[in-house]
Design a protein around this motif. Structure first.
Motif, PDB file in Angstrom:
ATOM      1  N   GLN A   1      13.780   8.617   1.430  1.00  0.00           N
ATOM      2  CA  GLN A   1      12.443   9.013   1.674  1.00  0.00           C
ATOM      3  C   GLN A   1      11.361   7.879   1.221  1.00  0.00           C
ATOM      4  N   VAL A   2      12.363   7.579   0.484  1.00  0.00           N
ATOM      5  CA  VAL A   2      11.563   5.946   0.048  1.00  0.00           C
ATOM      6  C   VAL A   2      11.840   5.283   0.962  1.00  0.00           C
ATOM      7  N   GLY A   3      13.434   4.778   1.717  1.00  0.00           N
ATOM      8  CA  GLY A   3      13.844   3.659   2.496  1.00  0.00           C
ATOM      9  C   GLY A   3      12.285   4.564   3.491  1.00  0.00           C
ATOM     10  N   GLY A   4      12.950   4.972   4.082  1.00  0.00           N
ATOM     11  CA  GLY A   4      12.504   6.276   5.498  1.00  0.00           C
ATOM     12  C   GLY A   4      10.530   5.075   5.656  1.00  0.00           C
ATOM     13  N   LYS A   5       9.642   6.117   4.916  1.00  0.00           N
ATOM     14  CA  LYS A   5       8.641   5.534   4.603  1.00  0.00           C
ATOM     15  C   LYS A   5       7.944   3.761   4.598  1.00  0.00           C
ATOM     16  N   LEU A   6       8.889   2.826   4.218  1.00  0.00           N
ATOM     17  CA  LEU A   6       9.280   1.910   4.167  1.00  0.00           C
ATOM     18  C   LEU A   6       9.496   0.950   5.233  1.00  0.00           C
ATOM     19  N   THR A   7      10.391   1.665   5.849  1.00  0.00           N
ATOM     20  CA  THR A   7      11.011   1.117   7.341  1.00  0.00           C
ATOM     21  C   THR A   7      10.588   1.196   8.559  1.00  0.00           C
TER      22      THR A   7
ATOM     23  N   LEU B   1       9.366   1.073  -8.816  1.00  0.00           N
ATOM     24  CA  LEU B   1       8.712   2.431  -8.021  1.00  0.00           C
ATOM     25  C   LEU B   1       9.683   3.171  -8.652  1.00  0.00           C
ATOM     26  N   SER B   2       8.541   3.894  -9.937  1.00  0.00           N
ATOM     27  CA  SER B   2       8.945   5.509  -9.843  1.00  0.00           C
ATOM     28  C   SER B   2       8.277   6.361  -9.595  1.00  0.00           C
ATOM     29  N   THR B   3       9.490   7.500  -9.008  1.00  0.00           N
ATOM     30  CA  THR B   3       8.376   8.015  -7.463  1.00  0.00           C
ATOM     31  C   THR B   3       9.834   8.712  -7.717  1.00  0.00           C
TER      32      THR B   3
ATOM     33  N   SER C   1       0.805  -1.238  -0.554  1.00  0.00           N
ATOM     34  CA  SER C   1      -0.194   0.200   0.540  1.00  0.00           C
ATOM     35  C   SER C   1       1.081   1.167  -0.031  1.00  0.00           C
ATOM     36  N   ALA C   2       1.789   1.210   0.561  1.00  0.00           N
ATOM     37  CA  ALA C   2       2.827   2.599   1.043  1.00  0.00           C
ATOM     38  C   ALA C   2       3.656   2.414  -0.844  1.00  0.00           C
ATOM     39  N   MET C   3       3.861   1.983  -1.008  1.00  0.00           N
ATOM     40  CA  MET C   3       5.168   1.671  -2.045  1.00  0.00           C
ATOM     41  C   MET C   3       3.361   2.703  -3.194  1.00  0.00           C
ATOM     42  N   ARG C   4       2.422   2.512  -2.989  1.00  0.00           N
ATOM     43  CA  ARG C   4       1.405   2.537  -4.646  1.00  0.00           C
ATOM     44  C   ARG C   4       1.300   3.913  -4.356  1.00  0.00           C
ATOM     45  N   ILE C   5       0.998   4.437  -3.138  1.00  0.00           N
ATOM     46  CA  ILE C   5       0.567   5.339  -2.585  1.00  0.00           C
ATOM     47  C   ILE C   5       2.078   6.773  -3.222  1.00  0.00           C
ATOM     48  N   MET C   6       3.510   5.791  -3.236  1.00  0.00           N
ATOM     49  CA  MET C   6       4.109   6.712  -3.192  1.00  0.00           C
ATOM     50  C   MET C   6       4.668   6.830  -5.029  1.00  0.00           C
ATOM     51  N   GLY C   7       4.193   5.895  -5.927  1.00  0.00           N
ATOM     52  CA  GLY C   7       4.719   6.582  -7.328  1.00  0.00           C
ATOM     53  C   GLY C   7       4.035   5.223  -8.362  1.00  0.00           C
ATOM     54  N   VAL C   8       4.680   5.497  -8.900  1.00  0.00           N
ATOM     55  CA  VAL C   8       3.599   4.068 -10.319  1.00  0.00           C
ATOM     56  C   VAL C   8       4.800   3.028 -10.016  1.00  0.00           C
ATOM     57  N   TYR C   9       3.980   2.136 -10.078  1.00  0.00           N
ATOM     58  CA  TYR C   9       4.862   1.019 -10.049  1.00  0.00           C
ATOM     59  C   TYR C   9       4.803  -0.296 -10.302  1.00  0.00           C
ATOM     60  N   ASN C  10       5.964  -1.632 -10.361  1.00  0.00           N
ATOM     61  CA  ASN C  10       5.968  -2.611 -11.132  1.00  0.00           C
ATOM     62  C   ASN C  10       6.538  -3.714 -10.189  1.00  0.00           C
ATOM     63  N   HIS C  11       5.701  -4.680  -9.778  1.00  0.00           N
ATOM     64  CA  HIS C  11       5.734  -5.845  -8.446  1.00  0.00           C
ATOM     65  C   HIS C  11       6.603  -7.330  -9.708  1.00  0.00           C
ATOM     66  N   ILE C  12       7.199  -7.300  -9.747  1.00  0.00           N
ATOM     67  CA  ILE C  12       8.209  -7.960 -11.183  1.00  0.00           C
ATOM     68  C   ILE C  12       8.669  -9.424  -9.773  1.00  0.00           C
ATOM     69  N   MET C  13       9.111  -9.345  -8.909  1.00  0.00           N
ATOM     70  CA  MET C  13       9.056 -10.771  -7.991  1.00  0.00           C
ATOM     71  C   MET C  13       8.025 -10.543  -7.097  1.00  0.00           C
TER      72      MET C  13
END
Length: 93
Positions: free
Chosen positions: A48-54, A40-42, A22-34
């Motif tokens: 900043q990405v790490g801060g939101k996910l950790t 994640l394109s953001t 859910s957090a990745m979907r909010i941060m930008g355009v994504y592709n769940h490759i595996m």
């Protein structure tokens, strides 16, 4: 926009997976490759990405975030055509 490869290994929690997704979907355009790997394109930085996910991780979890750029790396892989299309559209501009 910058593209990041995000890979993680989470300890036994479907809820953590859902929260991270859910957090990745909010941060930008994504592709769940595996299963545990995303592109994640953001406009955010890797920090900043790490801060939101950790905030969803605990001491038994692992995560790696790396910038992906057509100018700075080569690509090789065994992926479905939809994923390669996403890579061409967001990385190999």
């Amino acid at each position: 926009m910058t593209v990041y490869l995000i890979s993680y290994e989470l300890s036994n929690s479907d809820e953590k997976y859902k929260s991270i997704h859910s957090a990745m979907r909010i941060m930008g355009v994504y592709n769940h490759i595996m299963e545990s790997t995303w592109l994640l394109s953001t406009p955010l930085s890797a920090s900043q990405v790490g801060g939101k996910l950790t905030s969803y991780l605990d001491n038994n979890d692992k995560m790696f975030i790396s910038k992906v750029s057509a100018n700075e790396c080569e690509f090789q892989g065994w992926l479905d055509e939809e994923t390669w299309k996403w890579i061409r559209e967001h990385i190999l501009l």
